[in-house]
Design a protein around this motif. Structure first.
Motif, PDB file in Angstrom:
ATOM      1  N   ALA A 141       0.827  -1.210   0.000  1.00 55.37           N
ATOM      2  CA  ALA A 141       0.000   0.000   0.000  1.00 55.37           C
ATOM      3  C   ALA A 141       0.858   1.256   0.000  1.00 55.37           C
ATOM      4  N   ARG A 142       1.923   1.247   0.773  1.00 47.61           N
ATOM      5  CA  ARG A 142       2.808   2.417   0.795  1.00 47.61           C
ATOM      6  C   ARG A 142       3.477   2.621  -0.565  1.00 47.61           C
ATOM      7  N   ALA A 143       3.835   1.520  -1.239  1.00 44.69           N
ATOM      8  CA  ALA A 143       4.468   1.622  -2.553  1.00 44.69           C
ATOM      9  C   ALA A 143       3.504   2.212  -3.583  1.00 44.69           C
ATOM     10  N   VAL A 144       2.251   1.803  -3.545  1.00 42.57           N
ATOM     11  CA  VAL A 144       1.252   2.326  -4.480  1.00 42.57           C
ATOM     12  C   VAL A 144       0.990   3.806  -4.191  1.00 42.57           C
TER      13      VAL A 144
ATOM     14  N   GLN B 154       4.334  10.689  -6.410  1.00 44.22           N
ATOM     15  CA  GLN B 154       5.367  11.065  -7.368  1.00 44.22           C
ATOM     16  C   GLN B 154       4.792  11.447  -8.726  1.00 44.22           C
ATOM     17  N   ASP B 155       3.642  10.870  -9.062  1.00 42.29           N
ATOM     18  CA  ASP B 155       3.041  11.100 -10.385  1.00 42.29           C
ATOM     19  C   ASP B 155       1.532  11.205 -10.208  1.00 42.29           C
TER      20      ASP B 155
ATOM     21  N   TYR C  30      -1.162   8.665 -11.253  1.00 43.73           N
ATOM     22  CA  TYR C  30      -1.363   7.442 -10.473  1.00 43.73           C
ATOM     23  C   TYR C  30      -2.056   7.723  -9.138  1.00 43.73           C
ATOM     24  N   LYS C  31      -2.567   8.934  -8.968  1.00 40.37           N
ATOM     25  CA  LYS C  31      -3.060   9.376  -7.666  1.00 40.37           C
ATOM     26  C   LYS C  31      -4.159   8.472  -7.111  1.00 40.37           C
ATOM     27  N   ASN C  32      -5.051   8.023  -7.959  1.00 41.72           N
ATOM     28  CA  ASN C  32      -6.211   7.262  -7.476  1.00 41.72           C
ATOM     29  C   ASN C  32      -6.167   5.790  -7.863  1.00 41.72           C
ATOM     30  N   CYS C  33      -4.994   5.290  -8.237  1.00 39.66           N
ATOM     31  CA  CYS C  33      -4.941   3.871  -8.602  1.00 39.66           C
ATOM     32  C   CYS C  33      -4.911   3.005  -7.344  1.00 39.66           C
ATOM     33  N   GLY C  34      -5.311   1.773  -7.500  1.00 40.56           N
ATOM     34  CA  GLY C  34      -5.330   0.864  -6.359  1.00 40.56           C
ATOM     35  C   GLY C  34      -5.591  -0.554  -6.822  1.00 40.56           C
TER      36      GLY C  34
END
Length: 256
Positions: A93-96, A102-103, A106-110
């Protein structure tokens, strides 16, 4: 598109494990799954169904598999399994979340994660989101995980029935996922539960159970319980039933 994909880190599957993953009617594959090597008489199996679109869900599900693969390769015999599962989830979860920081794209990906950790003749289940684990015990089909979704909350509160949930307009809205704020993420870990000879554990992305009712799944498993081909039968049936999502099924048969 009924295209079979094999997304797996350790591909030397034993006779009691089979898998099938298809893109279905989507344009990209955001499902991923993991089948570990057998280590210390233990094995980890799960599906991860990415969300976020534009390949960002694919990033989240693949990153989760990558992190679990690395963690399992270093697991010790003395590891407390629920702690291992929970700690590795937080690492993923922290990696996602870091990728999202950083980008912005990818803010709302999961991703969801739903699967089981086999240890000897027992197992633990893990679930975040609306993928599922089922158990077939040679007679009955049991849902082993509890969806983290809006419709599941409505079922639990008595506002709708299971039948109504199957066609509810909000059926795909999750209430927990790897990639959301850590304080809000709910992790369900249950076990240990015993396995009997001939039991079948199944991990599905929601592409299976969004297209097939539990009764339909029951009839397919009943037909294939003693043969190979169950994973393909389930994904193909879900596709033929009009499934619009990626569709993944991973099957584990327990033989003493």
């Amino acid at each position: 598109m009924l295209e079979k994909l094999k997304k797996i880190f350790n591909s030397n599957q034993s006779q009691n494990i089979e898998s099938s993953s298809i893109i279905g009617r989507k344009t990209n594959q955001e499902d991923c799954f993991y089948i570990s090597e057998s280590k210390n008489n233990q094995r980890l199996v799960f599906v991860a169904d990415g969300v976020g679109g534009h390949s960002h869900g694919e990033f989240a599900s693949n990153k989760t598999v990558e992190i679990f693969n690395e963690a399992f390769s270093h697991i010790s015999e003395k590891e407390i399994i629920p702690d291992f599962l929970r700690n590795t989830v937080y690492q993923a979860a922290r990696a996602v979340l870091e990728q999202g920081n950083q980008d912005n794209e990818y803010k709302n990906c999961g991703t969801t994660i739903s699967g089981f950790f086999i240890t000897g003749n027992a197992y633990y289940t893990i679930n975040i989101g609306d993928s599922r684990v089922y158990l077939w015990n040679c007679q009955t089909l049991c849902r082993e995980t509890h969806d983290h979704s809006i419709v599941q909350q409505l079922i639990d509160s008595g506002q709708i029935t299971e039948a109504e949930a199957f066609t509810h307009p909000k059926r795909n809205i999750m209430t927990s996922a790897i990639g959301q704020d850590l304080a809000m993420m709910k992790i369900d870990i249950q076990g240990p539960r015993n396995l009997e000879h001939g039991d079948i554990l199944m991990a599905f992305s929601d592409g299976v159970h969004d297209a097939l009712t539990d009764e339909q799944i029951f009839q397919i498993v009943k037909h294939y319980q003693n043969t190979q081909g169950l994973a393909d039968a389930l994904t193909t049936a879900a596709y033929n039933a009009g499934g619009k999502d990626n569709i993944t099924a991973v099957i584990y048969r327990f033989f003493e």
